[in-house]
Scaffold this active site. Structure first.
Site, short mmCIF file in Angstrom:
data_model
loop_
_atom_site.label_atom_id
_atom_site.label_comp_id
_atom_site.label_asym_id
_atom_site.label_seq_id
_atom_site.Cartn_x
_atom_site.Cartn_y
_atom_site.Cartn_z
N LYS A 52 0.80 -1.23 0.00
CA LYS A 52 0.00 0.00 0.00
C LYS A 52 0.83 1.28 0.00
CE LYS A 52 -4.34 -1.62 0.38
NZ LYS A 52 -5.51 -1.17 -0.40
N SER A 96 -9.28 0.27 7.15
CA SER A 96 -9.17 -0.61 8.32
C SER A 96 -7.78 -1.19 8.43
CB SER A 96 -10.16 -1.76 8.19
OG SER A 96 -9.80 -2.56 7.07
#
Lengths: 350, 350
Positions: A82, A107
């Site tokens: 990410k 999350s």
């Protein structure tokens, strides 16, 4: 069982080969990213991210009857791929916009990645996190100095609270996936992976950006998605040719409880050849094999690619069956192992 | 928490630098191995083993206040460094001796390593294993085609049964540690490690061969051993200047339940600067940090080096305290993680 590991390619300063460029295809500008934007992303983020190694296991190759190549993004900065998208988005911002700070709701790994990217650019980060997020991912956000704002677990709660924070702070939203710069950043995995293993005939991906990058460089490559039964929105969307939402995702793989976006759906619709759906127990089997054979820590979402390749669905899938060299992206390694430490502490003798 | 990993050196075909040779010391032939025998071992085994990578974690560096370099022998063939010694011993045998087969007694990684080395030379291997050996290590012996002969857990039972097998088969004994060729093979880690990280001021080792290799190449380097409280024979032996036996070792670290031998003791007595003794709970803390920060699977014996460096004893140890760059050998990654898979399977939602 332990098995030989081939450490395929660990050179952190790989140069782009010239021969690969001959057959490249620049896709029509109907998608939120293309090979050119992915190349730009790579230049923008190269000093901030690691070129992750590709791992192999002769044992797993034998078991699967083909060559499998694992792109170890669990070794990436922040423990997941990410950071590629987050860095590309954050460093694309003009100074006067960036200084207002950035914001996201996630999350998990994207939350920590945005906090880390903000730290690298020395700007504030506001992270809206649902209360059911895994502790290790919350710890990561704290570690990188992100400001945590709590939300309920529903996507509506997250979005409402994010909107409020944005109004209060003027921070720029870095969406977890529905953002062209994020998609381009994640797509840099495809460039690295195909330089490291040009022979790949297919890649099993968690990320639409990879499909754009990989088919841009090598139009003949197959791209397969992998999804858990309890959150199979992409498979259902492809079957019905329209976006289907995960109403209440039910899976161990916390990283895969997301939704399709209007920017990612066209890529999945057009460029992902098929989605392989597996159950959670298969994901745990994949994790176990990666821990035992490759000696690496991977989170459930990161192991789904191996679970998909070893599944019954793949065995009877004509397109998967014909691929002799398959690349699997191990998307991340952030997983709470507390039950293991509790057990080990009980087994201590001194 | 997840942290940035620097993948320091992954070139599998490292060449020996020439400058390092200037200060080399060929030790007196009072030990069972020396730099020359370790160099020969390296040539003999190089096609059979992997050059393992060196890993780093900025988080652990910050925590320890120095640079720590992890030699990832958990990624080695068979999942542990033991294949180095086993291969050197097995490939040192003349053909007419080797064809009678080989034999060892071991509860763990050496057992699998001998089975694998025998498989590579295409000769039979008889492995005497105590009934309390970890299942994953027994599985490895089976996987490599070794013939298992069961013994009780005492060292006497193992030795008696091994003697009987030797009498029946004529197989050659490859002792787990008290064997010059095994010591030389394990010592090859030192050559690789100091080529990969010449700046190392100390190495924390589980293996006497490394002390011979490292002090041969770099006489100023410090060598520290690490032992669990429940099996601290080396520390006790150094304190009393005579071999002390582990009567009934009590530690989670199954790989460290061994004894000193008459070939390894002189090396530890003369070349290991000190032994740092830690408890099992510290070992579990070290494991947790390696899993969380480096995303790698290491067995308890493999994590003891980090536990030692982070221990209170090290903090107040003048020789350890002054070292700015410390190398830690992660000796192996073969560990039963069944409690984790049981937990994960219970958490499955589909």
């Amino acid at each position: 069982m332990a098995h030989a590991i081939s450490l395929l390619c660990f050179d952190r300063n790989l140069q782009m080969g010239t021969t690969e460029k001959q057959n490249e295809v620049y896709l029509e500008p109907e998608y939120a990213a293309d090979l050119a934007s992915i190349r730009k992303a790579r230049k923008r983020i190269e000093t901030f991210i690691d070129t992750t190694p590709v791992l192999k296991s002769s044992f797993i190759d034998e078991l699967s009857g083909r060559k499998l190549f694992f792109k170890a993004e669990n070794f990436q900065k922040g423990g997941a791929f990410k950071i590629r998208g987050a860095c590309n988005a954050v460093f694309s911002l003009p100074d006067e916009v960036a200084k207002r700070g950035i914001l996201t709701h996630s999350s998990g790994n994207h939350a920590a990645a945005v906090a880390l990217a903000a730290k690298l650019r020395d700007i504030p980060a506001h992270i809206v996190i649902p209360k059911n997020a895994p502790q290790c991912k919350i710890d990561n956000v704290n570690q990188y100095g992100g400001r945590i704002v709590w939300a309920d677990s529903s996507i509506e709660s997250r979005e409402a609270i994010a909107a409020k924070v944005q109004e209060e702070t003027g921070a720029v939203m870095i969406h977890p996936f529905n953002d062209g710069n994020v998609i381009s950043g994640q797509g840099t995995i495809a460039l690295e992976f195909l330089e490291q293993v040009p022979e790949l005939e297919a890649i099993v991906v968690p990320i639409s950006g990879i499909a754009l990058g990989a088919k841009g460089i090598k139009p003949t490559i197959k791209i397969f998605g992998a999804e858990p039964y309890g959150a199979s929105d992409a498979a259902q969307s492809k079957a019905t040719n329209t976006i289907v939402r995960n109403v209440s995702p039910r899976t161990l793989a916390d990283g895969l409880r997301a939704q399709l976006g209007d920017l990612t759906w066209p890529v999945i619709r057009d460029l992902v050849d098929d989605i392989i759906v597996v159950n959670d127990k298969d994901i745990v089997k994949g994790m176990k094999m990666l821990y035992e054979s490759l000696k690496i820590v991977v989170e459930p979402s990161g192991a789904i690619g191996l679970a998909a390749v070893l599944s019954k669905q793949s065995a009877s899938h004509p397109d998967v069956a014909e691929c002799r060299s398959i690349g699997i992206v191990l998307s991340g390694g952030n997983v709470d192992l507390d039950p293991l430490w509790d057990y080990m502490n009980c087994a201590c003798q001194t």
